[in-house]
Scaffold this motif. Structure first.
Motif, PDB file in Angstrom:
ATOM      1  N   HIS A 461       0.853  -1.170   0.000  1.00 51.06           N
ATOM      2  CA  HIS A 461       0.000   0.000   0.000  1.00 51.06           C
ATOM      3  C   HIS A 461       0.892   1.224   0.000  1.00 51.06           C
ATOM      4  CE1 HIS A 461       1.180  -0.158   4.099  1.00 51.06           C
ATOM      5  NE2 HIS A 461       0.276   0.671   4.570  1.00 51.06           N
ATOM      6  N   VAL A 462       0.313   2.384  -0.254  1.00 53.80           N
ATOM      7  CA  VAL A 462       1.099   3.595  -0.409  1.00 53.80           C
ATOM      8  C   VAL A 462       1.603   4.057   0.949  1.00 53.80           C
ATOM      9  CG1 VAL A 462       1.063   5.978  -1.197  1.00 53.80           C
ATOM     10  CG2 VAL A 462      -0.240   4.248  -2.431  1.00 53.80           C
ATOM     11  N   LEU A 463       2.925   4.183   1.078  1.00 54.58           N
ATOM     12  CA  LEU A 463       3.558   4.632   2.311  1.00 54.58           C
ATOM     13  C   LEU A 463       4.660   5.615   1.959  1.00 54.58           C
ATOM     14  CD1 LEU A 463       3.796   1.263   4.261  1.00 54.58           C
ATOM     15  CD2 LEU A 463       2.368   3.210   4.869  1.00 54.58           C
ATOM     16  N   PRO A 464       5.098   6.442   2.943  1.00 55.03           N
ATOM     17  CA  PRO A 464       6.139   7.427   2.651  1.00 55.03           C
ATOM     18  C   PRO A 464       7.440   6.771   2.199  1.00 55.03           C
ATOM     19  CG  PRO A 464       5.094   7.842   4.788  1.00 55.03           C
ATOM     20  CD  PRO A 464       4.631   6.503   4.324  1.00 55.03           C
ATOM     21  N   THR A 465       8.179   7.502   1.362  1.00 54.14           N
ATOM     22  CA  THR A 465       9.487   7.030   0.930  1.00 54.14           C
ATOM     23  C   THR A 465      10.452   7.068   2.108  1.00 54.14           C
ATOM     24  OG1 THR A 465       9.064   7.913  -1.269  1.00 54.14           O
ATOM     25  CG2 THR A 465      11.348   7.392  -0.720  1.00 54.14           C
ATOM     26  N   LEU A 529      15.434  -3.539   7.095  1.00 57.28           N
ATOM     27  CA  LEU A 529      14.277  -3.280   7.947  1.00 57.28           C
ATOM     28  C   LEU A 529      13.303  -2.309   7.274  1.00 57.28           C
ATOM     29  CD1 LEU A 529      13.390  -4.165  10.788  1.00 57.28           C
ATOM     30  CD2 LEU A 529      14.445  -2.098  11.689  1.00 57.28           C
ATOM     31  N   SER A 530      13.832  -1.343   6.524  1.00 55.10           N
ATOM     32  CA  SER A 530      12.988  -0.317   5.897  1.00 55.10           C
ATOM     33  C   SER A 530      12.106  -0.887   4.795  1.00 55.10           C
ATOM     34  CB  SER A 530      13.854   0.794   5.322  1.00 55.10           C
ATOM     35  OG  SER A 530      14.558   0.345   4.175  1.00 55.10           O
ATOM     36  N   LYS A 531      12.492  -2.042   4.247  1.00 55.46           N
ATOM     37  CA  LYS A 531      11.727  -2.630   3.149  1.00 55.46           C
ATOM     38  C   LYS A 531      10.525  -3.437   3.627  1.00 55.46           C
ATOM     39  CE  LYS A 531      15.739  -2.845   0.101  1.00 55.46           C
ATOM     40  NZ  LYS A 531      16.740  -3.721  -0.531  1.00 55.46           N
ATOM     41  N   LEU A 532      10.375  -3.580   4.929  1.00 53.66           N
ATOM     42  CA  LEU A 532       9.232  -4.317   5.458  1.00 53.66           C
ATOM     43  C   LEU A 532       8.016  -3.395   5.461  1.00 53.66           C
ATOM     44  CD1 LEU A 532      10.985  -6.154   8.429  1.00 53.66           C
ATOM     45  CD2 LEU A 532      10.331  -7.116   6.235  1.00 53.66           C
ATOM     46  N   ARG A 533       7.305  -3.367   4.349  1.00 54.95           N
ATOM     47  CA  ARG A 533       6.130  -2.503   4.205  1.00 54.95           C
ATOM     48  C   ARG A 533       4.870  -3.354   4.151  1.00 54.95           C
ATOM     49  NH1 ARG A 533       7.341   2.892   2.990  1.00 54.95           N
ATOM     50  NH2 ARG A 533       9.466   3.267   3.709  1.00 54.95           N
ATOM     51  N   HIS A 534       3.963  -3.102   5.051  1.00 56.51           N
ATOM     52  CA  HIS A 534       2.720  -3.878   5.122  1.00 56.51           C
ATOM     53  C   HIS A 534       1.681  -3.023   5.847  1.00 56.51           C
ATOM     54  CE1 HIS A 534      -0.098  -7.082   6.298  1.00 56.51           C
ATOM     55  NE2 HIS A 534       0.423  -7.776   5.313  1.00 56.51           N
ATOM     56  N   PRO A 535       0.397  -3.116   5.464  1.00 60.00           N
ATOM     57  CA  PRO A 535      -0.632  -2.287   6.111  1.00 60.00           C
ATOM     58  C   PRO A 535      -0.728  -2.494   7.614  1.00 60.00           C
ATOM     59  CG  PRO A 535      -1.499  -3.330   4.142  1.00 60.00           C
ATOM     60  CD  PRO A 535      -0.164  -3.940   4.379  1.00 60.00           C
ATOM     61  N   HIS A 536      -0.276  -3.640   8.118  1.00 65.67           N
ATOM     62  CA  HIS A 536      -0.399  -3.915   9.546  1.00 65.67           C
ATOM     63  C   HIS A 536       0.942  -3.885  10.269  1.00 65.67           C
ATOM     64  CE1 HIS A 536      -4.663  -4.774   9.201  1.00 65.67           C
ATOM     65  NE2 HIS A 536      -4.401  -5.500   8.137  1.00 65.67           N
ATOM     66  N   LEU A 537       1.912  -3.221   9.684  1.00 67.45           N
ATOM     67  CA  LEU A 537       3.183  -2.936  10.357  1.00 67.45           C
ATOM     68  C   LEU A 537       3.313  -1.426  10.509  1.00 67.45           C
ATOM     69  CD1 LEU A 537       5.756  -5.291   8.561  1.00 67.45           C
ATOM     70  CD2 LEU A 537       4.673  -5.643  10.789  1.00 67.45           C
ATOM     71  N   VAL A 538       3.786  -0.965  11.682  1.00 70.00           N
ATOM     72  CA  VAL A 538       4.093   0.450  11.845  1.00 70.00           C
ATOM     73  C   VAL A 538       5.238   0.771  10.890  1.00 70.00           C
ATOM     74  CG1 VAL A 538       4.875   2.232  13.439  1.00 70.00           C
ATOM     75  CG2 VAL A 538       3.339   0.443  14.247  1.00 70.00           C
TER      76      VAL A 538
END
Length: 775
Positions: A461-465, A529-538
Motif C-alpha cells: 500500500h502507499v507509504l512514505p518514501t 528493515l525499511s523494506k518491510l512494508r505492510h498495512p499492519h506494520l508500523v
C-alpha cells in the motif's frame, strides 16, 4: 548354425530388455521414495516401506500409484496437513505446512523425473512456496490438482505449454497475482478451478476463447472489472464466480449452462433477455449484487431449475400472479429487493417441496416482514434521480482524470530518478569490505536479502518514501528531545513524539548500541528493515545514525516511524479510562491484521523475521482502529539491550522446558500470538483463573456458554456468537501449547481467525434480520 545364432541374439535382446526394464522400474520407485522423504514422511506413505516395486502397492482413496509398463502414470496423495475452514459446512480441521527445510523447487524437480505422469493429485500436504516453472516438464500431464496447500505468487506461465492438460485445480492456496491470460493456449483444457485464492485484477478476455471448457470455478478471490462475453463457450456447463468484485453488467451466457453462481459481486444493470435461452439451467445464484429491473419469469419456469437466489439486489416491479413455477424448483430467495404487488401463487406458500424467502420487499402479503409501498417507490425515484445527475458527474470525472494523469507522469519521472539513485548507492555499499554480524547475518546476506515479491504484494500500500534524517532534523522535530516529547520506554530504547517540518507526526526511537558497528554494516541492516512494508506494520520512514566521522563506529541510531495515534491494543481491552472498549468484531479484525503482519514477517523476506516481540502493548491502533505491529525485526540491529525485557513470557516458559532458544525461533511468534489472543478474550486486567484455563486442554472443548461467561471478558461474551467465540478459544489453547509441535502455523492461525470473523458476521446478519422481522 544361423538358426542357433538367431536364437542366441533373441535371448540376449530379451535378457537386456528385461534388465533395463527392471532398472527403470527401480529408478521410478526411488524417485517416489525421494518424494516421500521431501514430503516429510506422511502417514499415507508408510505402506511404501515394505514394497520394492511401488507400481504394485495397494491403492486407497488417499493414495494411488498407477503404472503403464514400467512407468508411473498417476500419482495421487491426499494428506491431512490442512483442511481450511468451511463457512457452509462449519468445520475446521487443524494442520501444518511442511517445515522451513522444505524446498518447493527441489520437490517439483524430483517430480519431473517421472516424465510419463498423466495424473498428479497432491492435496493437503502442506506444500508451500511459489509454484516453480519446472512443473511444465511434465508434458504428458492431463490432470493437475494441488488443492489446499500453501502455494503463493503467480501461476507459472509455462503451464501454458502443457498441451495435454485437461484439468487444472489449484483451489485453496494463496495465489495472489492476476488471473493468467494464456489459458486459451491449452487446447484440451476442460476444467479450470482456482477457488479460494487471492487472485485479483480483471478476468482476461482470453478465457472466453477456451472452447473446450466445461467448468470455470474462480469463486472466493478478488477478481474485479467486467465479466467477459462467454457465449462462445458452447461446452460450458458450470460458471462459479461468486464472492469476487465483478462490477459489470451481465453478458450473454452459453446456452448449455447448467450452474451459474455469481452471488456476492457488484454486478449492475438488468438481467438480459438472452437468459431465457438457458433451458438447461438448474442452479442460479445472483444474490448480493446491484441488479435492477424485474426478474424474467423464465428464471422460475426452466424445466430443470431447482435453485434460484436473487436476494439483496435492486429488483423492482412485480411478478405476474399467473407465474408458473417448474416442478423441479425447490428453493427461491427474492428477499431484500424492491418488489411490489402480489406474490405469485406458486411462490406464496412454503412446503416440504419448495422453500421460498421473500421478506424485505413491498409485497402485499401478511406472512412475512414487508416494507410499505412508499418505501419501494421512494427508492426507485432515488435511483432515477441519480441517473439524471450522472451527466455532471461524468464531466467532473474527466477533469479529475486529466489532473491525475499529469500527476502520474510527474511521479513516474521522480521515482525513476530515485530508483537510479538507490541502485548507485547499493552498488557502492556492496563494494565495501564485508564484516560479520553478531546475529549470524553476514553483510553479504544482508546486502543480497531477497524479498519474496509475491508475499510482499499481500500487503502493498502507499507509504512514505524511506529517507535519512540529520540529528538536527530530529532535534527540531522534538524541540531538542524535551520532556514533553518523551513518550516512554519501548521494548527496546526510548521513544519520542515529534513533528517534521512538513507537519507529519512521527515516533522516534533512540537505540544506544551495546556493540560497535561500522556505518556500512548498520546501513545494510536498516535498509533491510525499511523494506518491510505492510498495512499492519508500523511503517519505518527514516533513520539517523549518530556515529564517528571516520566511519569506524556507531554509538546511537534513531529510527523514525509513522505516528499511530490511537494507543495500544491492550489499552482498548479495559473499561477503565477508555471511551472505546473494543467489541468482539473489532477485536477479531485487529487479531486478523496482526496475524497477516506476522505471516508477512515470516515469509515476505528471506531470511525471515522471527521473534518479533509480539505483545498487546506493542500492537498499536490507528485512527480507523486498524492494528499495526511495532517493535518488529529489531533483533537484527540490537540484541543485548534489555535482554530480560525482550524475552517474552512464552520464551521464558518454554526455555525452562526445552533449554534451547534456537528450537523456538519458528514457533515463538505463534506462542506470543497466543498470549495476545488470551488478552483479547479475557480483557484486562486478567484473572489468574483465566490465564491457567488456556494452558488446560479442556479449553479446546469448551461448549458451555456458562463456562465462557465465567472466564471471558463480559464485553466479548455480550457481542459475540457462541460458535465464533469457541473457535478462538480453541485456537488460543493450541497456540499456548508448551509443546512446539502441537502449535498451529501462523497460516493456520490466520485462516481460523478469518473463519471466526465470517461466522460472527453471519450471526450478526441473522440477528439483524430476526430483529427486523419482529419489529
Amino acid at each position: 548354425m544361423q538358426r542357433f545364432l538367431k536364437t542366441f541374439v533373441l535371448v540376449l535382446v530379451f535378457f537386456f530388455r528385461t534388465r533395463i526394464t527392471e532398472q527403470y522400474t527401480t529408478s521410478q520407485t526411488q524417485v517416489l521414495k525421494q518424494l516421500r522423504n521431501q514430503l516429510e514422511f506422511p502417514k499415507q506413505l508408510e505402506i511404501w516401506n515394505n514394497s520394492e516395486d511401488l507400481c504394485y502397492s495397494s491403492s486407497s482413496p488417499l493414495l494411488t500409484v498407477t503404472c503403464e509398463g514400467s512407468s508411473v502414470t498417476e500419482l495421487k496423495i491426499v494428506g491431512d496437513k490442512l483442511v481450511k475452514p468451511d463457512k457452509f459446512n462449519g468445520y475446521s480441521v487443524w494442520g501444518k505446512t511442511l517445515s522451513h527445510a522444505f524446498s518447493v523447487d527441489s520437490f517439483f524437480a524430483t517430480l519431473s523425473r517421472l516424465p510419463s505422469l498423466k495424473v498428479v493429485i497432491l492435496v493437503s500436504l502442506g506444500i508451500w512456496g511459489p509454484l516453480p516453472d519446472k512443473i511444465h516438464r511434465l508434458l504428458l500431464l492431463e490432470v493437475l490438482d494441488l488443492s489446499s496447500n500453501f502455494l503463493y505468487g503467480s501461476i507459472p506461465p509455462k503451464i501454458s505449454t502443457m498441451k495435454m492438460l485437461q484439468t487444472l485445480t489449484l483451489d485453496g492456496n494463496f495465489f495472489n497475482e492476476t488471473v493468467p491470460d494464456w489459458f486459451d493456449l491449452l487446447s484440451n483444457l476442460t476444467n479450470l478451478s482456482l477457488q479460494h485464492n487471492r487472485l485479483k485484477g480483471p478476468l482476461p478476455l482470453s478465457v472466453g476463447r477456451v472452447h473446450t471448457l466445461t467448468g470455470i470455478s474462480l469463486s472466493y478471490n478478488s477478481i474485479s472489472g467486467d465479466l467477459p462475453d462467454l457465449s462462445g463457450l458452447s461446452s460450458l456447463e458450470v460458471l462459479d464466480m461468486g464472492d469476487n468484485k465483478l462490477d459489470s453488467e451481465l453478458p450473454h451466457m452459453p446456452n448449455g449452462l447448467v450452474t451459474m453462481l455469481l452471488g456476492k459481486n457488484k454486478l449492475t444493470g438488468e438481467i438480459p433477455a438472452q437468459i431465457s435461452k438457458l433451458s438447461r439451467l438448474q442452479h442460479l445464484d445472483l444474490s448480493f449484487n446491484l441488479l435492477q429491473g424485474t426478474p424474467p419469469v423464465s428464471l422460475f419456469e426452466f424445466p430443470n431449475i431447482s435453485y434460484v437466489n436473487l436476494a439483496s439486489n435492486k429488483f423492482t416491479g412485480s411478478l405476474p400472479v399467473s407465474l408458473t413455477c417448474s416442478s423441479q424448483l425447490g428453493f427461491v430467495d427474492i428477499s431484500a429487493n424492491l418488489l411490489m404487488g402480489k406474490l405469485p401463487s406458486c411462490l406464496s406458500s412454503n412446503s416440504n417441496k419448495r422453500v421460498v424467502k421473500f421478506e424485505g420487499n413491498c409485497l402485499t402479503v401478511e406472512s412475512s416482514y414487508q416494507h410499505e409501498a412508499s418505501y419501494c417507490k421512494t427508492n426507485i425515484k432515488g435511483k432515477f434521480s441519480k441517473i439524471k445527475n450522472s451527466g455532471s458527474l461524468v464531466a467532473i470525472i474527466c477533469v479529475v482524470a486529466f489532473i491525475s494523469m499529469i500527476l502520474l507522469v510527474f511521479f513516474l519521472v521522480y521515482f525513476r530518478r530515485m530508483h537510479r539513485r538507490a541502485i548507485v548507492e547499493q552498488r557502492l555499499l556492496t563494494k565495501s569490505t564485508p564484516d560479520n554480524s553478531s546475529t549470524g547475518l553476514s553483510s553479504e546476506l544482508l546486502a543480497n536479502a531477497r524479498f519474496v515479491s509475491q508475499a510482499m504484494k499481500l500487503g502493498t500500500h502507499v507509504l512514505p518514501t524511506f529517507r535519512a534524517f540529520s540529528l538536527q532534523d530530529l532535534q527540531e522535530a522534538t524541540k531538542n528531545f524535551e520532556i514533553s516529547s518523551y513518550i516512554g520506554e519501548g521494548t527496546i530504547g526510548k521513544l519520542y513524539k515529534g513533528r517534521l517540518e512538513n507537519g507529519t507526526l512521527v515516533a522516534i526511537r533512540c537505540l544506544v548500541l551495546s556493540r560497535k558497528y561500522s556505518i556500512r554494516n548498520l546501513k545494510l541492516r536498516i535498509d533491510l528493515l525499511s523494506k518491510l512494508r505492510h498495512p499492519h506494520l508500523v511503517c519505518l520512514i527514516g533513520h539517523c545514525i549518530d556515529g564517528a566521522a571516520d566511519d569506524s563506529s556507531v554509538d546511537r541510531v534513531f529510527l523514525v516511524y509513522e505516528y499511530v495515534p490511537n494507543g495500544s491494543f491492550n489499552a482498548h481491552l479495559s473499561e477503565r479510562g477508555m471511551e472505546r472498549v473494543l467489541k468482539w468484531q473489532a477485536r477479531l479484525s485487529a487479531l486478523i491484521g496482526i496475524a497477516k503482519a506476522v505471516n508477512f514477517l515470516h515469509t515476505g523476506v528471506i531470511p525471515g523475521f522471527f521473534n518479533n516481540q509480539l505483545k498487546t502493548r506493542n500492537i498499536l491502533l490507528d485512527e480507523h482502529l486498524i492494528a499495526k505491529v511495532s517493535d518488529y525485526g529489531l533483533s537484527i540491529i540490537i540484541e543485548e539491550i534489555h535482554k530480560n525485557e525482550a524475552r517474552t513470557e512464552g520464551q521464558r516458559i518454554i526455555q525452562r522446558k526445552l533449554k534451547s532458544l534456537d528450537e523456538l525461533l519458528l514457533e515463538d511468534d505463534v506462542y506470543s500470538f497466543g498470549l495476545i489472543l488470551r488478552d483479547a478474550l479475557l480483557g484486562l486486567p486478567r484473572s489468574a483463573k483465566g490465564e491457567t484455563f488456556f494452558q488446560n486442554e479442556m479449553a479446546i472443548s469448551v461448549n458451555s456458554m456458562e463456562e465462557q461467561r465465567r472466564i471471558i471478558d463480559p464485553v466479548v461474551v455480550g457481542t459475540s456468537s457462541h460458535e465464533s467465540l469457541s473457535i478462538v478459544i480453541s485456537l488460543t489453547s493450541k497456540c499456548l501449547s508448551l509443546e512446539a509441535s502441537s502449535r498451529p502455523s501462523i497460516e493456520d492461525v490466520l485462516w481460523n481467525l478469518q473463519y471466526a470473523a465470517q461466522v460472527q458476521a453471519t450471526a450478526d446478519r441473522d440477528h439483524r434480520s430476526d430483529a427486523g422481522s419482529q419489529a
